[in-house]
Design a protein around this motif. Structure first.
Motif, PDB file in Angstrom:
ATOM      1  N   ASN A 109       2.891  32.163  47.442  1.00  0.00           N
ATOM      2  CA  ASN A 109       2.428  32.030  46.060  1.00  0.00           C
ATOM      3  C   ASN A 109       3.235  32.915  45.120  1.00  0.00           C
ATOM      4  OD1 ASN A 109       0.536  30.142  46.765  1.00  0.00           O
ATOM      5  ND2 ASN A 109      -1.147  31.608  46.931  1.00  0.00           N
ATOM      6  N   SER A 119       7.632  31.708  36.437  1.00  0.00           N
ATOM      7  CA  SER A 119       7.708  32.673  35.351  1.00  0.00           C
ATOM      8  C   SER A 119       9.140  33.090  35.057  1.00  0.00           C
ATOM      9  CB  SER A 119       6.858  33.897  35.674  1.00  0.00           C
ATOM     10  OG  SER A 119       7.368  34.535  36.822  1.00  0.00           O
ATOM     11  N   ASP A 145       5.182  31.762  41.850  1.00  0.00           N
ATOM     12  CA  ASP A 145       5.033  32.399  40.533  1.00  0.00           C
ATOM     13  C   ASP A 145       6.395  32.766  39.958  1.00  0.00           C
ATOM     14  OD1 ASP A 145       2.361  32.188  40.792  1.00  0.00           O
ATOM     15  OD2 ASP A 145       1.995  34.293  41.307  1.00  0.00           O
TER      16      ASP A 145
END
Lengths: 383, 392
Positions: free
Chosen positions: A217, A225, A221
């Motif tokens: 995860n 991002s 991310d």
């Protein structure tokens, strides 16, 4: 410091591209006779075909997974992409430019393309603390102006991998961290130089099951991002399906299938991918497993002619031994290097083939699912 | 039930080291293996799975110390051997002929300087001295062929075999004396997924032919659900749950099992974000108070930090055990039920004794592992064979 130094790349901008990347390792003479070591001359003698003619594009904000068994060339591919080893043939293009040999350009390349290794127990030096590990990239690349600046940057990079508060981790040694924390430190070290491409070679396979998803995860991310282009190498096709946008399946050094992750796993077109999926643990499985094509990968020193999977393939046809299958479309950006998908004489790939037996004139959509159709090999003989 | 017990581990405690610095690797473990059963022992590294079986077979090396419990083997109906009390001579006879072991790293388990023939016939020579050299050779050929290896490999050395073949040789060796219990410690972890599957399928066939029971240790719960009849889950040295395999998968009763299940991304269905389990497994030198899982448990309440829950029967059937205060109906009941509802449907069923029937609908957190449609029917189909298997 956490803002990525990107010029807002297009969502599908290709950052790193490999074209026909090939790596052969010479097989050194074994100990023969009276314990004499016979070193072979470079360029002659047998070679290990570790990676053969692999092309791929790593795009910003996309995760590309490379799935395959051990020995399929996944890690060699990662090392080629990282510039750690020189390819035997093929090109590596970063932002469309070929990689230069000079030390200066080499350093620039390393600043853009970073790698995370499999084993965080081995990739961190046990006699140095987290602060030391994370200060190295800043120092090597000359990115910190002062001690205070360095400390600030280290704290920021720890925050990016969710190791907070940073102070609690700065002075810990690897043995004081759990496997997941160690791998996060290794990822932080790779992120320190603000790379745009991250090559992750089996980043979770050494970690405990319950913390693997946390690291996966985190990678997801970072992709979202920081617009990172991520290469995720794994032997676990379920985790590739979970994380990746694109899956590339490798077998014996070659790319056999690639396409959108869910499309590849839900409708695998290549018999090897079908075999991998049927062998993968699946608690939802209702029917008994039938492995079609069980066996071992071929010798990498003398791979079989044509398709390298043909010796195990339940659908093998004469043409498989004669010609290396090109990538045939299997729908929705999904391609598969399998003659079963050969759409017949209309296909441009086939028109170049002179003097070969009559190609199977069957539409590819019928053949995309030999997974369920027991008659798939016969379809080729219908006409 | 007790009649078909084969190996019974009761309240086993194992420490590494002595005194206040001792690390409690296994605490109060109860495991019962029935005749012909495949029992999976799942857990992460450091959860005590390997220590448990090493202690139960008396293979534990210092500084490992067995500090309590009992291990009983029932070689035949009516006979009983206490393995922890047994003399070395008794153990020597029982090992391999009754209980054999397959280890993870076949490369390390096989002797690199001896041929497969020597290693296969060694145990035969030791345990069955009446066999002639020819008989031993014939048996070695038979064993290799049983695991799908050509007998001309007998004169090979381990390095000449692939990883899968080495592991098959290990399995052949373990079966040489037709033991009733085969303990397998991560037997396929180092292998590729296709080889792993081949070996597991062979193992299933061999089990059907020869009828031995398997204690299968692995960290891969998704694999166990497919191959095991029943599964015991360990965490930080404790057994936290035991259930028939499909019941465990459809309706876990312990939050750790639920977390583990939602740590394996599915191969089907829509992709949804999954969380795994927050935090990391505890340091065995500094275990949390109360329930060892409570710092990572999203359902934890006050009692969990204070008192360790016992492993107790949950629901009506004796084959479902869990060590969780949520299940023992002892905590603040309304809050407990409210918390559990989204994850374990029909939570009241466990208290009311309709445990087994709640299995089909008790799919783990739909938010985390979306079950494809049609799951309830399939689960119901699964329930039967599993129970037969565990009592066979």
């Amino acid at each position: 410091m956490t803002t990525p130094t990107l010029d807002a790349p297009d969502m599908t901008a290709t950052l790193l591209e490999a074209r026909g990347l090939t790596k052969h390792f010479p097989v050194h003479g074994a100990v023969r006779g009276a314990g004499r070591r016979v070193a072979r001359r470079r360029g002659s003698g047998p070679v290990v075909h570790a990676v053969d003619d692999v092309s791929l594009a790593l795009r910003a904000a996309r995760v590309t997974a490379v799935v395959g068994e051990s020995g399929s060339g996944k890690s060699t591919l990662a090392r080629l992409l990282a510039g750690l080893i020189t390819p035997t043939a093929g090109e590596l293009l970063l932002d469309g430019r070929a990689m230069a040999r000079s030390r200066r350009r080499r350093l620039d390349y390393a600043k853009t393309v970073q790698m995370v290794l499999q084993d965080p127990f081995a990739s961190l030096n046990p006699i140095h603390d987290v602060h030391y590990h994370l200060s190295r990239p800043f120092k090597v690349h000359g990115l910190a102006r002062s001690g205070a600046d360095l400390d600030g940057k280290i704290a920021a990079v720890l925050e990016r991998v969710a190791l907070t508060p940073a102070d609690a981790y700065l002075h810990k040694y690897p043995h004081e961290l759990s496997g997941g924390q160690r791998q996060r430190v290794a990822i932080a070290r790779a992120l320190a130089v603000q790379p745009r491409v991250l090559l992750a070679d089996e980043p979770v396979s050494m970690l405990d099951v319950s913390i693997r998803l946390g690291v996966l995860n985190l990678l997801a991310d970072l992709r979202d991002s920081e617009q990172l282009a991520i290469l995720y190498i794994t032997h676990d096709i379920a985790s590739a399906r979970y994380l990746a946008d694109t899956i590339i399946v490798m077998y014996a050094g070659q790319e056999v299938e690639s396409g959108p992750a869910v499309h590849v796993t839900d409708t695998p077109a290549h018999p090897y991918t079908q075999l991998l999926l049927s062998a993968a643990p699946d608690p939802e499985r209702v029917t008994a497993v039938t492995l079609r094509g069980a066996g071992a990968p071929p010798s990498a020193v003398a791979p079989p002619s044509g398709c390298r999977f043909r010796l195990r393939c339940p659908h093998a046809m004469p043409i498989c031994a004669e010609r290396v299958p090109p990538a045939f479309p299997a729908g929705d950006g999904h391609v598969s290097a399998c003659w079963l998908l050969d759409a017949g004489p209309k296909s441009p790939a086939v028109t170049t083939r002179a003097g070969t037996p009559e190609p199977p004139a069957v539409s590819s959509c019928q053949l995309v699912r030999p997974i369920t159709g027991e008659d798939a090999p016969d379809l080729g003989e219908e006409r | 039930m007790s009649g078909d017990r084969l190996l019974e581990i009761r309240g086993l405690c194992v420490d590494y080291g002595h005194g206040p610095d001792a690390v409690h690797a296994v605490t109060d473990a109860d495991v019962v293996l029935h005749r012909g059963e495949v029992l999976g022992l799942a857990g992460e590294s450091g959860s005590g799975k390997s220590t448990l079986v090493m202690a139960a077979t008396r293979l534990l090396r210092p500084p490992g110390v067995i500090t309590g419990g009992a291990v009983r083997l029932y070689p035949a109906v009516g006979t009983e051997v206490d393995l922890l009390e047994a003399d070395y001579d008794v153990l020597r006879v029982l090992r391999w002929s009754q209980v054999s072991l397959v280890l993870q790293s076949a490369m390390n388990a096989l002797n690199p300087v001896m041929t497969i023939r020597v290693q296969l016939t060694d145990a035969l020579a030791a345990h069955q001295p009446h066999l002639s050299r020819q008989d031993r050779h014939a048996r070695a050929v038979e064993l290799l062929e049983m695991v799908g290896i050509n007998s001309d490999r007998l004169s090979s050395h381990p390095h000449e075999l692939s990883g899968g073949m080495r592991q098959r040789v290990m399995i052949a060796m373990a079966l040489a004396l037709q033991p009733q219990v085969v303990i397998m410690d991560e037997p396929t972890t180092a292998l590729d997924v296709v080889t792993q599957r081949e070996i597991l399928e062979e193992l299933k066939d061999l089990r059907d032919q020869l009828g031995f029971a398997i204690l299968f240790i692995t960290h891969d719960l998704s694999l166990l659900i497919e191959i095991a009849d029943a599964i015991a889950v360990m965490y930080a040295g404790r057994l936290v749950e035991r259930a028939p395999a499909s019941a465990l998968f459809r309706a876990p009763r312990h939050p750790y099992t639920l977390g583990l299940l939602s740590s394996f991304p599915p191969l089907h269905g829509p992709r949804t974000p999954m969380t795994g389990i927050p935090g990391s497994p505890p340091d065995l030198r500094a275990l949390p108070s109360g329930c060892v899982f409570h710092p990572r448990c999203r359902f934890a309440f006050d009692k969990c930090a204070v008192q360790a829950p016992p492993l107790a029967v949950v629901g009506a059937s004796n084959d479902r055990l869990a060590a969780c205060w949520l299940q023992l109906g002892d905590g603040p009941a309304p809050a407990e039920l409210a918390l559990r509802e989204p994850d374990l449907t029909e939570p009241t069923a466990s208290a009311n004794g309709t445990q087994t029937s709640s299995g089909p609908t008790g799919r783990p957190a739909p938010t985390e592992r979306p079950a494809p449609t049609g799951v309830p029917e399939r689960a119901a189909d699964h329930e039967e064979p599993v129970q037969q298997g565990s009592t066979a």
